[in-house]
Scaffold this motif. Sequence first.
Motif, PDB file in Angstrom:
ATOM      1  N   LEU A  20       0.850  -1.197   0.000  1.00  0.00           N
ATOM      2  CA  LEU A  20       0.000   0.000   0.000  1.00  0.00           C
ATOM      3  C   LEU A  20       0.881   1.240   0.000  1.00  0.00           C
ATOM      4  O   LEU A  20       1.877   1.308   0.727  1.00  0.00           O
ATOM      5  CB  LEU A  20      -0.885   0.044   1.255  1.00  0.00           C
ATOM      6  N   MET A  27       2.197  -6.400   2.734  1.00  0.00           N
ATOM      7  CA  MET A  27       1.373  -6.876   3.858  1.00  0.00           C
ATOM      8  C   MET A  27       1.897  -8.184   4.441  1.00  0.00           C
ATOM      9  O   MET A  27       1.503  -8.585   5.530  1.00  0.00           O
ATOM     10  CB  MET A  27      -0.060  -7.107   3.383  1.00  0.00           C
ATOM     11  N   GLY A  61      -4.586  -6.216  11.022  1.00  0.00           N
ATOM     12  CA  GLY A  61      -5.793  -5.742  10.397  1.00  0.00           C
ATOM     13  C   GLY A  61      -6.228  -6.709   9.289  1.00  0.00           C
ATOM     14  O   GLY A  61      -5.559  -7.668   8.922  1.00  0.00           O
ATOM     15  N   LEU A  62      -7.329  -6.351   8.697  1.00  0.00           N
ATOM     16  CA  LEU A  62      -7.980  -7.189   7.679  1.00  0.00           C
ATOM     17  C   LEU A  62      -7.095  -7.423   6.442  1.00  0.00           C
ATOM     18  O   LEU A  62      -6.979  -8.554   5.964  1.00  0.00           O
ATOM     19  CB  LEU A  62      -9.290  -6.516   7.249  1.00  0.00           C
ATOM     20  N   LEU A  64      -5.918  -8.314   3.117  1.00  0.00           N
ATOM     21  CA  LEU A  64      -6.570  -9.097   2.056  1.00  0.00           C
ATOM     22  C   LEU A  64      -7.491 -10.178   2.621  1.00  0.00           C
ATOM     23  O   LEU A  64      -8.035 -10.972   1.855  1.00  0.00           O
ATOM     24  CB  LEU A  64      -5.511  -9.736   1.159  1.00  0.00           C
ATOM     25  N   TYR A  88     -10.342  -5.313  12.045  1.00  0.00           N
ATOM     26  CA  TYR A  88     -10.149  -3.858  11.928  1.00  0.00           C
ATOM     27  C   TYR A  88      -9.302  -3.556  10.700  1.00  0.00           C
ATOM     28  O   TYR A  88      -8.315  -4.242  10.433  1.00  0.00           O
ATOM     29  CB  TYR A  88      -9.476  -3.315  13.193  1.00  0.00           C
ATOM     30  N   GLU A  89      -9.695  -2.515   9.980  1.00  0.00           N
ATOM     31  CA  GLU A  89      -8.943  -2.113   8.786  1.00  0.00           C
ATOM     32  C   GLU A  89      -9.183  -0.627   8.528  1.00  0.00           C
ATOM     33  O   GLU A  89     -10.329  -0.196   8.402  1.00  0.00           O
ATOM     34  CB  GLU A  89      -9.408  -2.940   7.577  1.00  0.00           C
ATOM     35  N   VAL A  91      -8.169   1.090   5.852  1.00  0.00           N
ATOM     36  CA  VAL A  91      -8.378   1.433   4.432  1.00  0.00           C
ATOM     37  C   VAL A  91      -9.790   0.996   4.024  1.00  0.00           C
ATOM     38  O   VAL A  91     -10.071  -0.206   3.883  1.00  0.00           O
ATOM     39  CB  VAL A  91      -7.302   0.757   3.549  1.00  0.00           C
ATOM     40  N   LEU A  94     -10.520  -1.589   1.281  1.00  0.00           N
ATOM     41  CA  LEU A  94     -10.239  -2.989   1.626  1.00  0.00           C
ATOM     42  C   LEU A  94     -11.420  -3.590   2.394  1.00  0.00           C
ATOM     43  O   LEU A  94     -11.781  -4.757   2.177  1.00  0.00           O
ATOM     44  CB  LEU A  94      -8.948  -3.097   2.450  1.00  0.00           C
ATOM     45  N   THR A 149     -10.574   2.257  11.433  1.00  0.00           N
ATOM     46  CA  THR A 149      -9.288   2.559  12.069  1.00  0.00           C
ATOM     47  C   THR A 149      -9.304   2.400  13.594  1.00  0.00           C
ATOM     48  O   THR A 149     -10.216   2.871  14.274  1.00  0.00           O
ATOM     49  CB  THR A 149      -8.902   4.023  11.747  1.00  0.00           C
ATOM     50  N   ILE A 150      -8.263   1.766  14.083  1.00  0.00           N
ATOM     51  CA  ILE A 150      -8.076   1.622  15.530  1.00  0.00           C
ATOM     52  C   ILE A 150      -7.426   2.885  16.074  1.00  0.00           C
ATOM     53  O   ILE A 150      -6.480   3.406  15.478  1.00  0.00           O
ATOM     54  CB  ILE A 150      -7.129   0.444  15.809  1.00  0.00           C
ATOM     55  N   PHE A 167       0.855  -3.528  10.265  1.00  0.00           N
ATOM     56  CA  PHE A 167       2.088  -3.164   9.582  1.00  0.00           C
ATOM     57  C   PHE A 167       3.171  -2.930  10.639  1.00  0.00           C
ATOM     58  O   PHE A 167       2.883  -2.787  11.831  1.00  0.00           O
ATOM     59  CB  PHE A 167       1.885  -1.884   8.766  1.00  0.00           C
ATOM     60  N   SER A 172       3.080   1.831  10.977  1.00  0.00           N
ATOM     61  CA  SER A 172       1.945   2.029  11.904  1.00  0.00           C
ATOM     62  C   SER A 172       2.464   2.224  13.329  1.00  0.00           C
ATOM     63  O   SER A 172       2.173   1.417  14.220  1.00  0.00           O
ATOM     64  CB  SER A 172       1.017   0.807  11.884  1.00  0.00           C
ATOM     65  N   GLU A 174       1.649   4.011  15.742  1.00  0.00           N
ATOM     66  CA  GLU A 174       0.635   4.176  16.803  1.00  0.00           C
ATOM     67  C   GLU A 174       0.209   2.836  17.397  1.00  0.00           C
ATOM     68  O   GLU A 174      -0.253   2.785  18.531  1.00  0.00           O
ATOM     69  CB  GLU A 174      -0.577   4.965  16.256  1.00  0.00           C
TER      70      GLU A 174
HETATM   71  C1  LIG Z   1       0.086  -6.460   7.497  1.00  0.00           C
HETATM   72  S1  LIG Z   1      -1.411  -5.852   6.837  1.00  0.00           S
HETATM   73  C2  LIG Z   1      -2.596  -7.079   7.302  1.00  0.00           C
HETATM   74  C3  LIG Z   1      -2.610  -8.281   6.419  1.00  0.00           C
HETATM   75  C4  LIG Z   1      -3.816  -9.147   6.650  1.00  0.00           C
HETATM   76  N1  LIG Z   1      -3.859  -9.751   7.955  1.00  0.00           N
HETATM   77  C5  LIG Z   1      -3.943 -10.198   5.594  1.00  0.00           C
HETATM   78  O1  LIG Z   1      -3.827 -11.364   5.930  1.00  0.00           O
HETATM   79  O2  LIG Z   1      -4.078  -9.855   4.423  1.00  0.00           O
HETATM   80  C6  LIG Z   1      -1.839  -4.569   8.008  1.00  0.00           C
HETATM   81  C7  LIG Z   1      -3.186  -3.915   7.709  1.00  0.00           C
HETATM   82  O3  LIG Z   1      -3.496  -3.044   8.811  1.00  0.00           O
HETATM   83  C8  LIG Z   1      -4.129  -1.890   8.311  1.00  0.00           C
HETATM   84  N2  LIG Z   1      -3.952  -0.808   9.304  1.00  0.00           N
HETATM   85  C9  LIG Z   1      -2.876   0.006   9.465  1.00  0.00           C
HETATM   86  N3  LIG Z   1      -3.079   0.849  10.511  1.00  0.00           N
HETATM   87  C10 LIG Z   1      -4.308   0.558  11.008  1.00  0.00           C
HETATM   88  C11 LIG Z   1      -5.095   1.082  12.082  1.00  0.00           C
HETATM   89  N4  LIG Z   1      -4.656   2.066  12.857  1.00  0.00           N
HETATM   90  N5  LIG Z   1      -6.313   0.550  12.287  1.00  0.00           N
HETATM   91  C12 LIG Z   1      -6.777  -0.463  11.511  1.00  0.00           C
HETATM   92  N6  LIG Z   1      -6.072  -0.998  10.489  1.00  0.00           N
HETATM   93  C13 LIG Z   1      -4.859  -0.508  10.242  1.00  0.00           C
HETATM   94  C14 LIG Z   1      -3.411  -1.644   6.987  1.00  0.00           C
HETATM   95  O4  LIG Z   1      -4.189  -0.856   6.107  1.00  0.00           O
HETATM   96  C15 LIG Z   1      -3.177  -3.051   6.449  1.00  0.00           C
HETATM   97  O5  LIG Z   1      -4.202  -3.461   5.592  1.00  0.00           O
END
Ligand SMILES: C[S@@+](CC[C@H](N)C(=O)[O-])C[C@H]1O[C@@H](n2cnc3c(N)ncnc32)[C@H](O)[C@@H]1O
Length: 232
Positions: A20, A27, A61-62, A64, A88-89, A91, A94, A149-150, A167, A172, A174
Amino acid sequence: MQSFEYKKEQTEDGSPTLRLGPTWEPMHALEGAFTETLYIYQPTIRNALNASETARVLSIGLGLGYNEILFACETIKMNVRGAAIDSYESVEPLRTGFSQWIQNKPTELSSIYNDILSLYSKSYEISESTILQKLNSLYDTGTLRLYPTIDNTTPFQKSQGILFDAFSSKSSPELWTEEFLNSFLTIAADNVCFFSTYASQGNLNRALKNHNFNVEKKAGFGKKRESTFAQK
Ligand SMILES: C[S@@+](CC[C@H](N)C(=O)[O-])C[C@H]1O[C@@H](n2cnc3c(N)ncnc32)[C@H](O)[C@@H]1O
């Protein structure tokens, strides 16, 4: 659907991942998104479902949806009916893309989700339509919920399984501060709880121990040094 910047990449086991923008962090491990998901998150889902037929699993997060499809496969295989997954996601496309695909509505990402579904179908020897139907019914009955968003005020429910697939702390930050992790575990971790993540990080170790988790380090997947599994 809002537009968002992404690049698809094939990982070494043939499964897809996304990068992303603007950081372009992938991811998943490039050595294999599907294999990494099974290695890191399958034991936690199994442990949570073994501990309770009505387990609640939290997915951060979610992305894919690898972990959500894995959850559906495990509930089918273990014949568990009352378990739930909260994902939680941040984007929005997604979240929308995954929920539309589950409901058989075509989306820009459908071919990627279909490729992932096919890998699960082969690995679990469960037909693609059975897995999709399970996801559909979990979604319809509100037992698979997609949240945005969390932040510090997110009202997590107590969970028996936590799939911490955020991530990295570069992308990420935070989600990796000791302050966030402590308040997160206070709210989200139930008395019996299984946790895993692909990463190994000091703030996380301290927060887990602070919440009475037994922390076990395992070899990291691919080029990563260590992964973290914990339970209490
Ligand atoms: C490593 S990827 C997750 C991959 C996922 N578990 C999969 O199997 O495809 C991390 C995801 O967390 C999301 N993300 C990042 N910061 C976030 C936040 N503060 N709250 C929720 N989602 C967040 C990102 O957009 C990204 O899609």
